[in-house]
Design an enzyme around this catalytic site. Sequence first.
Site, PDB file in Angstrom:
ATOM      1  N   ARG A  15      48.102   3.502  18.213  1.00 47.72           N
ATOM      2  CA  ARG A  15      47.665   4.701  17.488  1.00 47.72           C
ATOM      3  C   ARG A  15      46.767   5.556  18.373  1.00 47.72           C
ATOM      4  O   ARG A  15      46.116   5.045  19.266  1.00 47.72           O
ATOM      5  CB  ARG A  15      46.978   4.330  16.164  1.00 47.72           C
ATOM      6  CG  ARG A  15      45.614   3.697  16.228  1.00 47.72           C
ATOM      7  CD  ARG A  15      45.595   2.287  16.623  1.00 47.72           C
ATOM      8  NE  ARG A  15      45.844   1.350  15.531  1.00 47.72           N
ATOM      9  CZ  ARG A  15      46.285   0.092  15.764  1.00 47.72           C
ATOM     10  NH1 ARG A  15      46.567  -0.320  16.982  1.00 47.72           N
ATOM     11  NH2 ARG A  15      46.462  -0.726  14.764  1.00 47.72           N
ATOM     12  N   ASP A 236      41.467  -4.494  24.072  1.00 44.87           N
ATOM     13  CA  ASP A 236      41.284  -3.994  22.713  1.00 44.87           C
ATOM     14  C   ASP A 236      40.252  -4.800  21.934  1.00 44.87           C
ATOM     15  O   ASP A 236      39.466  -4.230  21.156  1.00 44.87           O
ATOM     16  CB  ASP A 236      42.609  -3.909  21.964  1.00 44.87           C
ATOM     17  CG  ASP A 236      43.408  -5.184  21.946  1.00 44.87           C
ATOM     18  OD1 ASP A 236      44.560  -5.138  21.467  1.00 44.87           O
ATOM     19  OD2 ASP A 236      42.904  -6.221  22.390  1.00 44.87           O
ATOM     20  N   GLN A 303      53.118 -10.904  10.083  1.00 42.82           N
ATOM     21  CA  GLN A 303      54.007  -9.897  10.679  1.00 42.82           C
ATOM     22  C   GLN A 303      55.395 -10.490  10.900  1.00 42.82           C
ATOM     23  O   GLN A 303      56.422  -9.859  10.640  1.00 42.82           O
ATOM     24  CB  GLN A 303      53.463  -9.433  12.031  1.00 42.82           C
ATOM     25  CG  GLN A 303      52.277  -8.494  11.952  1.00 42.82           C
ATOM     26  CD  GLN A 303      51.548  -8.368  13.282  1.00 42.82           C
ATOM     27  OE1 GLN A 303      52.040  -8.715  14.341  1.00 42.82           O
ATOM     28  NE2 GLN A 303      50.327  -7.871  13.202  1.00 42.82           N
TER      29      GLN A 303
HETATM   30  N1  ADP Z   1      46.723  -2.648   3.545  1.00 41.28           N
HETATM   31  C1  ADP Z   1      46.965  -3.842   4.097  1.00 41.28           C
HETATM   32  N2  ADP Z   1      47.186  -4.925   3.322  1.00 41.28           N
HETATM   33  C2  ADP Z   1      47.424  -6.145   3.871  1.00 41.28           C
HETATM   34  N3  ADP Z   1      47.458  -6.370   5.198  1.00 41.28           N
HETATM   35  C3  ADP Z   1      47.225  -5.324   6.008  1.00 41.28           C
HETATM   36  C4  ADP Z   1      46.967  -4.008   5.514  1.00 41.28           C
HETATM   37  N4  ADP Z   1      46.779  -3.192   6.591  1.00 41.28           N
HETATM   38  C5  ADP Z   1      46.926  -3.958   7.699  1.00 41.28           C
HETATM   39  N5  ADP Z   1      47.183  -5.235   7.338  1.00 41.28           N
HETATM   40  C6  ADP Z   1      47.345  -6.382   8.228  1.00 41.28           C
HETATM   41  O1  ADP Z   1      46.800  -6.008   9.502  1.00 41.28           O
HETATM   42  C7  ADP Z   1      47.726  -6.303  10.526  1.00 41.28           C
HETATM   43  C8  ADP Z   1      47.654  -5.249  11.623  1.00 41.28           C
HETATM   44  O2  ADP Z   1      46.320  -5.179  12.075  1.00 41.28           O
HETATM   45  P1  ADP Z   1      45.975  -4.250  13.345  1.00 41.28           P
HETATM   46  O3  ADP Z   1      44.542  -4.426  13.610  1.00 41.28           O
HETATM   47  O4  ADP Z   1      46.515  -2.881  13.125  1.00 41.28           O
HETATM   48  O5  ADP Z   1      46.881  -5.002  14.418  1.00 41.28           O
HETATM   49  P2  ADP Z   1      47.208  -4.644  15.944  1.00 41.28           P
HETATM   50  O6  ADP Z   1      46.065  -3.864  16.449  1.00 41.28           O
HETATM   51  O7  ADP Z   1      47.344  -6.013  16.540  1.00 41.28           O
HETATM   52  O8  ADP Z   1      48.497  -3.902  15.961  1.00 41.28           O
HETATM   53  C9  ADP Z   1      49.076  -6.304   9.887  1.00 41.28           C
HETATM   54  O9  ADP Z   1      49.897  -7.250  10.554  1.00 41.28           O
HETATM   55  C10 ADP Z   1      48.796  -6.753   8.457  1.00 41.28           C
HETATM   56  O10 ADP Z   1      48.943  -8.156   8.342  1.00 41.28           O
HETATM   57  C1  LIG Z   2      45.975 -12.533  24.329  1.00 42.54           C
HETATM   58  C2  LIG Z   2      44.774 -11.756  23.868  1.00 42.54           C
HETATM   59  O1  LIG Z   2      43.820 -12.597  23.335  1.00 42.54           O
HETATM   60  C3  LIG Z   2      45.213 -10.718  22.936  1.00 42.54           C
HETATM   61  O2  LIG Z   2      45.504  -9.627  23.754  1.00 42.54           O
HETATM   62  C4  LIG Z   2      44.177 -10.301  21.922  1.00 42.54           C
HETATM   63  O3  LIG Z   2      42.898 -10.146  22.487  1.00 42.54           O
HETATM   64  C5  LIG Z   2      44.562  -8.995  21.312  1.00 42.54           C
HETATM   65  O4  LIG Z   2      45.255  -8.210  21.872  1.00 42.54           O
HETATM   66  C6  LIG Z   2      44.051  -8.700  19.973  1.00 42.54           C
HETATM   67  O5  LIG Z   2      44.407  -7.395  19.616  1.00 42.54           O
HETATM   68  P1  LIG Z   2      45.485  -7.125  18.483  1.00 42.54           P
HETATM   69  O6  LIG Z   2      45.009  -5.806  17.965  1.00 42.54           O
HETATM   70  O7  LIG Z   2      46.814  -7.052  19.173  1.00 42.54           O
HETATM   71  O8  LIG Z   2      45.408  -8.229  17.492  1.00 42.54           O
HETATM   72 MG    MG Z   3      44.415  -4.157  17.476  1.00 43.94          MG
END
Ligand code: ADP
Ligand SMILES: C[C@H](O)[C@H](O)[C@@H](O)C(=O)COP(=O)(O)O
Ligand code: MG
Length: 487
Positions: A15, A236, A303
């Site tokens: 994002r 991150d 997921q």
């Molecule tokens: N409104 C919601 N209700 C339930 N779970 C949610 C909601 N919004 C996000 N999630 C959970 O948060 C996860 C994504 O978190 P996010 O921090 O965006 O992940 P990443 O940064 O790893 O892409 C999703 O896989 C989902 O399980």
């Molecule tokens: C392998 C690492 O621990 C992994 O990158 C983790 O730190 C990470 O990326 C967490 O960020 P998400 O937003 O993808 O859950």
């Molecule tokens: Mg993240």
Amino acid sequence: MTDYIAVDIGASSGRLILGRKNQQQKLELEEIHRFVNGFNKENGHDRWAVDQLIHEIFIGLEKAKKLGVEKAKVGIDTWAVDYVLVGMDGCKIQNPISYRDQRTHHAIEELTMDFPKEYIYKKTGIQFLELNTLYQLYKENKEDLKKTDRIMMIPDYIGYVLTGNAVAEVTNASTTQMLNLREGLFDKDLLAKVNVYPEQFPRLVESGTILGTIRHKWRLKYEIPDCEVITVATHDTASAVVGTPGQGDDWAFLSSGTWSLLGKELNIPENGSEAFRENYTNEWGAYGTYRFLKNIMGLWIVQSIRGEQNNKYSFSEMAALAEQVAPFQQFINVNDERFTNPKSMIEEIQNYCRETGQKVPMTTGELVSAAYCNLALFYANELEKLAKIVRQPIHVLHIVGGGSNVQFLNQLTSSLAGITVKAGPSEATAIGNLLVQMISAGEVANLYDARQLIADSFIIKTYAPEEDKYEGVLEKYQSFVQGRCLS
Ligand SMILES: Nc1ncnc2c1ncn2[C@@H]1O[C@H](COP(=O)(O)OP(=O)(O)O)[C@@H](O)[C@H]1O
Ligand SMILES: C[C@H](O)[C@H](O)[C@@H](O)C(=O)COP(=O)(O)O
Ligand SMILES: [Mg+2]
């Protein structure tokens, strides 16, 4: 008023978020672009389509321009450990391989045959995970490595493509398990072990360093603002910790996204025998801090269930289905490596329950409830260990990231751990990214003021333990996992 743009690319989604301080001196966010991330099979490995991610960043910057942003600072943070091999021509040799690829299976045992784990941990203080860069390079294609001029971590590579300047930002460099804690440099013995020369990594820089402006050739191709790229806390999770509004020293963080990262921010690393035995890590944080944490499988499980069901339900619908199921119907060690990248997560969970003589979750609600309940149990179990290792009481757990939206999981965690949970902000990673940019621009004084600004700008929901609810469940779980090795 300066415009700041955070590019936050997690393992499941990316994002671009526009941030600025408003008239009331509050931090104001506007999500300007969101895109799906994920890896695909290419040339025999699970790889990230990094060019597509860069294209998505430019699409987001074009949207910012359309919103009237003429000039902005930009910070890039992504997941850790993965890297791009850049050849003598300055171009990537292959698409980067994902940390979930099978190539590093058994790599730890092989590499540590003549390089003891205790020795590596004393040097680096980093947890032993097969996905660490150290083991990826150990298993890297030797021909590709020979052709490599530079090894760049993902966010550093993206910054390099945008600006032409290559650096290795320390928070993400520490996740390689190759940074020497005492020297503050890449460790010569570990580099030699994986046939890498020190100059193949770019120079190390701290979070908040100015990387440069976006190259003219990109401004000919995309209608984007005039951008200056800042090297933020490019891992991150490091940005998520900056964006966690903890105050005082009795708080822990849980960055809850694809991964769950549970830990405490320390001013000195804790790489003693207990931390080694419990496989905790000392990833470097912003401003000379250390992120003493453990990787937990996280919402990757949910997921994966969702993906296998062709995204039939939204995440909030899945959470609602889970809440209708009686909790704690089976115990599962969510960190069992079988859940790292199974062909079918649903089948893996069901087989685990069959093999352990437990009720097999069948419906979406039962599967997601099993995931949430056992994540909450893992968190509660680890919080006890964490407090013991750092010899500090933990009274508050700050849950940030997408997982902080799951009220059911927040409440379960609070009741099982018997501590206050403060949930939010869900975009803590992007917020931490923006705040490092603002600190480097002098718009925010320091990390303390940054966290105060977060607390003043966003709604943080508080959960208190529900007295006597789930009495004895954690203890039963602990004896269950003691019967099975808990990584
Ligand atoms: N409104 C919601 N209700 C339930 N779970 C949610 C909601 N919004 C996000 N999630 C959970 O948060 C996860 C994504 O978190 P996010 O921090 O965006 O992940 P990443 O940064 O790893 O892409 C999703 O896989 C989902 O399980
Ligand atoms: C392998 C690492 O621990 C992994 O990158 C983790 O730190 C990470 O990326 C967490 O960020 P998400 O937003 O993808 O859950
Ligand atoms: Mg993240």
